[in-house]
Design an enzyme around this catalytic site. Structure first.
Site, PDB file in Angstrom:
ATOM      1  N   ASP A  42      -3.079  -8.127  -4.350  1.00 36.63           N
ATOM      2  CA  ASP A  42      -4.113  -7.095  -4.525  1.00 36.63           C
ATOM      3  C   ASP A  42      -3.664  -6.107  -5.603  1.00 36.63           C
ATOM      4  O   ASP A  42      -2.499  -5.683  -5.637  1.00 36.63           O
ATOM      5  CB  ASP A  42      -4.352  -6.354  -3.203  1.00 36.63           C
ATOM      6  CG  ASP A  42      -5.632  -5.541  -3.224  1.00 36.63           C
ATOM      7  OD1 ASP A  42      -6.546  -5.871  -2.455  1.00 36.63           O
ATOM      8  OD2 ASP A  42      -5.716  -4.569  -4.018  1.00 36.63           O
ATOM      9  N   ILE A  43      -4.589  -5.752  -6.488  1.00 39.53           N
ATOM     10  CA  ILE A  43      -4.254  -4.886  -7.629  1.00 39.53           C
ATOM     11  C   ILE A  43      -3.971  -3.441  -7.190  1.00 39.53           C
ATOM     12  O   ILE A  43      -3.248  -2.703  -7.877  1.00 39.53           O
ATOM     13  CB  ILE A  43      -5.387  -4.946  -8.682  1.00 39.53           C
ATOM     14  CG1 ILE A  43      -4.867  -4.574 -10.058  1.00 39.53           C
ATOM     15  CG2 ILE A  43      -6.574  -4.097  -8.289  1.00 39.53           C
ATOM     16  CD1 ILE A  43      -5.811  -4.951 -11.190  1.00 39.53           C
ATOM     17  N   ASN A  98     -13.651  -7.926   5.266  1.00 34.96           N
ATOM     18  CA  ASN A  98     -14.824  -7.052   5.286  1.00 34.96           C
ATOM     19  C   ASN A  98     -16.068  -7.794   4.798  1.00 34.96           C
ATOM     20  O   ASN A  98     -16.000  -8.544   3.828  1.00 34.96           O
ATOM     21  CB  ASN A  98     -14.584  -5.849   4.365  1.00 34.96           C
ATOM     22  CG  ASN A  98     -13.396  -5.013   4.796  1.00 34.96           C
ATOM     23  OD1 ASN A  98     -13.132  -4.863   5.980  1.00 34.96           O
ATOM     24  ND2 ASN A  98     -12.664  -4.474   3.830  1.00 34.96           N
ATOM     25  N   HIS A 104     -17.246  -1.765   4.280  1.00 34.96           N
ATOM     26  CA  HIS A 104     -16.176  -1.530   3.298  1.00 34.96           C
ATOM     27  C   HIS A 104     -15.900  -2.683   2.352  1.00 34.96           C
ATOM     28  O   HIS A 104     -14.843  -2.712   1.726  1.00 34.96           O
ATOM     29  CB  HIS A 104     -14.850  -1.121   3.976  1.00 34.96           C
ATOM     30  CG  HIS A 104     -14.840   0.302   4.424  1.00 34.96           C
ATOM     31  ND1 HIS A 104     -14.397   1.325   3.629  1.00 34.96           N
ATOM     32  CD2 HIS A 104     -15.241   0.859   5.573  1.00 34.96           C
ATOM     33  CE1 HIS A 104     -14.527   2.460   4.280  1.00 34.96           C
ATOM     34  NE2 HIS A 104     -15.047   2.196   5.460  1.00 34.96           N
ATOM     35  N   GLN A 105     -16.822  -3.632   2.231  1.00 33.41           N
ATOM     36  CA  GLN A 105     -16.593  -4.705   1.259  1.00 33.41           C
ATOM     37  C   GLN A 105     -16.970  -4.189  -0.122  1.00 33.41           C
ATOM     38  O   GLN A 105     -18.092  -3.716  -0.330  1.00 33.41           O
ATOM     39  CB  GLN A 105     -17.434  -5.955   1.600  1.00 33.41           C
ATOM     40  CG  GLN A 105     -17.153  -7.113   0.647  1.00 33.41           C
ATOM     41  CD  GLN A 105     -17.980  -8.351   0.967  1.00 33.41           C
ATOM     42  OE1 GLN A 105     -18.894  -8.304   1.785  1.00 33.41           O
ATOM     43  NE2 GLN A 105     -17.659  -9.455   0.314  1.00 33.41           N
ATOM     44  N   HIS A 111     -13.178 -12.614   0.922  1.00 30.87           N
ATOM     45  CA  HIS A 111     -11.726 -12.539   0.760  1.00 30.87           C
ATOM     46  C   HIS A 111     -11.078 -12.055   2.049  1.00 30.87           C
ATOM     47  O   HIS A 111     -11.648 -11.264   2.788  1.00 30.87           O
ATOM     48  CB  HIS A 111     -11.334 -11.639  -0.414  1.00 30.87           C
ATOM     49  CG  HIS A 111     -11.979 -10.290  -0.392  1.00 30.87           C
ATOM     50  ND1 HIS A 111     -13.274 -10.070  -0.795  1.00 30.87           N
ATOM     51  CD2 HIS A 111     -11.499  -9.078  -0.013  1.00 30.87           C
ATOM     52  CE1 HIS A 111     -13.569  -8.786  -0.662  1.00 30.87           C
ATOM     53  NE2 HIS A 111     -12.510  -8.160  -0.183  1.00 30.87           N
ATOM     54  N   PHE A 112      -9.893 -12.569   2.271  1.00 31.64           N
ATOM     55  CA  PHE A 112      -9.091 -12.181   3.424  1.00 31.64           C
ATOM     56  C   PHE A 112      -7.894 -11.392   2.904  1.00 31.64           C
ATOM     57  O   PHE A 112      -7.166 -11.875   2.037  1.00 31.64           O
ATOM     58  CB  PHE A 112      -8.589 -13.418   4.182  1.00 31.64           C
ATOM     59  CG  PHE A 112      -9.694 -14.208   4.830  1.00 31.64           C
ATOM     60  CD1 PHE A 112     -10.528 -15.011   4.073  1.00 31.64           C
ATOM     61  CD2 PHE A 112      -9.897 -14.139   6.193  1.00 31.64           C
ATOM     62  CE1 PHE A 112     -11.553 -15.735   4.660  1.00 31.64           C
ATOM     63  CE2 PHE A 112     -10.928 -14.861   6.794  1.00 31.64           C
ATOM     64  CZ  PHE A 112     -11.757 -15.655   6.023  1.00 31.64           C
ATOM     65  N   HIS A 113      -7.724 -10.185   3.411  1.00 30.18           N
ATOM     66  CA  HIS A 113      -6.533  -9.395   3.061  1.00 30.18           C
ATOM     67  C   HIS A 113      -5.418  -9.771   4.032  1.00 30.18           C
ATOM     68  O   HIS A 113      -5.626  -9.764   5.240  1.00 30.18           O
ATOM     69  CB  HIS A 113      -6.781  -7.902   3.265  1.00 30.18           C
ATOM     70  CG  HIS A 113      -7.876  -7.295   2.446  1.00 30.18           C
ATOM     71  ND1 HIS A 113      -7.623  -6.488   1.362  1.00 30.18           N
ATOM     72  CD2 HIS A 113      -9.219  -7.333   2.568  1.00 30.18           C
ATOM     73  CE1 HIS A 113      -8.771  -6.047   0.859  1.00 30.18           C
ATOM     74  NE2 HIS A 113      -9.755  -6.550   1.573  1.00 30.18           N
TER      75      HIS A 113
HETATM   76  P1  5GP Z   1     -12.743  -5.118  -0.055  1.00 26.67           P
HETATM   77  O1  5GP Z   1     -12.918  -3.647   0.188  1.00 26.67           O
HETATM   78  O2  5GP Z   1     -13.896  -5.715  -0.806  1.00 26.67           O
HETATM   79  O3  5GP Z   1     -12.436  -5.857   1.232  1.00 26.67           O
HETATM   80  O4  5GP Z   1     -11.439  -5.252  -0.933  1.00 26.67           O
HETATM   81  C1  5GP Z   1     -11.443  -5.617  -2.266  1.00 26.67           C
HETATM   82  C2  5GP Z   1     -10.014  -5.613  -2.718  1.00 26.67           C
HETATM   83  O5  5GP Z   1      -9.955  -6.224  -3.988  1.00 26.67           O
HETATM   84  C3  5GP Z   1      -9.403  -4.214  -2.871  1.00 26.67           C
HETATM   85  O6  5GP Z   1      -8.254  -4.115  -2.055  1.00 26.67           O
HETATM   86  C4  5GP Z   1      -9.072  -4.114  -4.351  1.00 26.67           C
HETATM   87  O7  5GP Z   1      -7.872  -3.438  -4.610  1.00 26.67           O
HETATM   88  C5  5GP Z   1      -8.992  -5.567  -4.781  1.00 26.67           C
HETATM   89  N1  5GP Z   1      -9.361  -5.806  -6.164  1.00 26.67           N
HETATM   90  C6  5GP Z   1     -10.476  -5.361  -6.794  1.00 26.67           C
HETATM   91  N2  5GP Z   1     -10.493  -5.790  -8.069  1.00 26.67           N
HETATM   92  C7  5GP Z   1      -9.363  -6.523  -8.247  1.00 26.67           C
HETATM   93  C8  5GP Z   1      -8.829  -7.223  -9.358  1.00 26.67           C
HETATM   94  O8  5GP Z   1      -9.390  -7.271 -10.454  1.00 26.67           O
HETATM   95  N3  5GP Z   1      -7.646  -7.871  -9.170  1.00 26.67           N
HETATM   96  C9  5GP Z   1      -7.007  -7.867  -7.954  1.00 26.67           C
HETATM   97  N4  5GP Z   1      -5.859  -8.525  -7.872  1.00 26.67           N
HETATM   98  N5  5GP Z   1      -7.482  -7.203  -6.886  1.00 26.67           N
HETATM   99  C10 5GP Z   1      -8.652  -6.540  -7.027  1.00 26.67           C
END
Ligand code: 5GP
Length: 156
Positions: A42-43, A98, A104-105, A111-113
């Site tokens: 994650d970035i 999410n 919070h998506q 995607h799975f964190h």
């Molecule tokens: P969400 O809130 O949709 O579950 O989480 C999206 C996740 O994607 C966030 O933790 C965010 O930091 C990550 N993310 C968003 N854009 C990028 C990207 O361009 N590269 C990477 N590696 N992670 C990203």
């Protein structure tokens, strides 16, 4: 009671940042890849080792994934979790998934964190996931009615 989702139903899923990462149009710190799954760091990590696992199928939310894509992700999640835990030195972790802006998506590609939960954190590393859990009490009559509704939906 209706649930309201605030994500853009009109957005094409193949235009998300994650689809661009899959196609190699945007770089990522790749952890794992096979024919159906990609995992990368994650970035903006909330813990050291915070990793994202995504299907290559461009589905916006979990409920829109094919059984095959779901199975492909499920097959590698345990192995990825073990590897991330070993690398981060953590034994506790959360898997967060999410669906919908209200939940919070931010990126409309499933995607799975995998988020390590460190007992203590080093300088510059996050503390992992904080969870609010506003629980209620399950009402027996309501549960019976709810089970019927879910069973009907499962038959469709
Ligand atoms: P969400 O809130 O949709 O579950 O989480 C999206 C996740 O994607 C966030 O933790 C965010 O930091 C990550 N993310 C968003 N854009 C990028 C990207 O361009 N590269 C990477 N590696 N992670 C990203």
């Amino acid at each position: 009671m209706a649930c309201h989702y605030y994500f853009d139903m009109g957005t094409t899923t193949s235009d998300t940042i994650f689809s661009k990462i899959i196609r190699g149009e945007i770089p990522c710190h790749r952890v794992y890849e096979d024919d159906h799954v990609l995992a990368f760091l994650d970035i903006n990590p909330i813990a050291y080792g915070h990793t994202l696992v995504i299907p290559k199928q461009a589905a916006a939310t979990l409920d829109r994934m094919s059984d095959e894509a779901g199975a492909a992700v499920g097959r590698v999640l345990p192995r990825l979790a073990r590897a991330v835990m070993e690398a981060s030195g953590c034994s506790a972790y959360n898997v967060l998934q999410n669906n919908g802006g209200l939940a919070h998506q931010a990126v409309m590609h499933v995607h799975f964190h995998i988020i390590p939960k460190p007992a203590t954190t080093g300088v510059g590393h996050g503390v992992g996931l904080g969870i609010g859990w506003p629980s209620g009490k399950l009402d027996a009559a309501e549960a019976k009615e709810l089970i019927e509704k879910i069973k009907i939906a499962l038959r469709r």
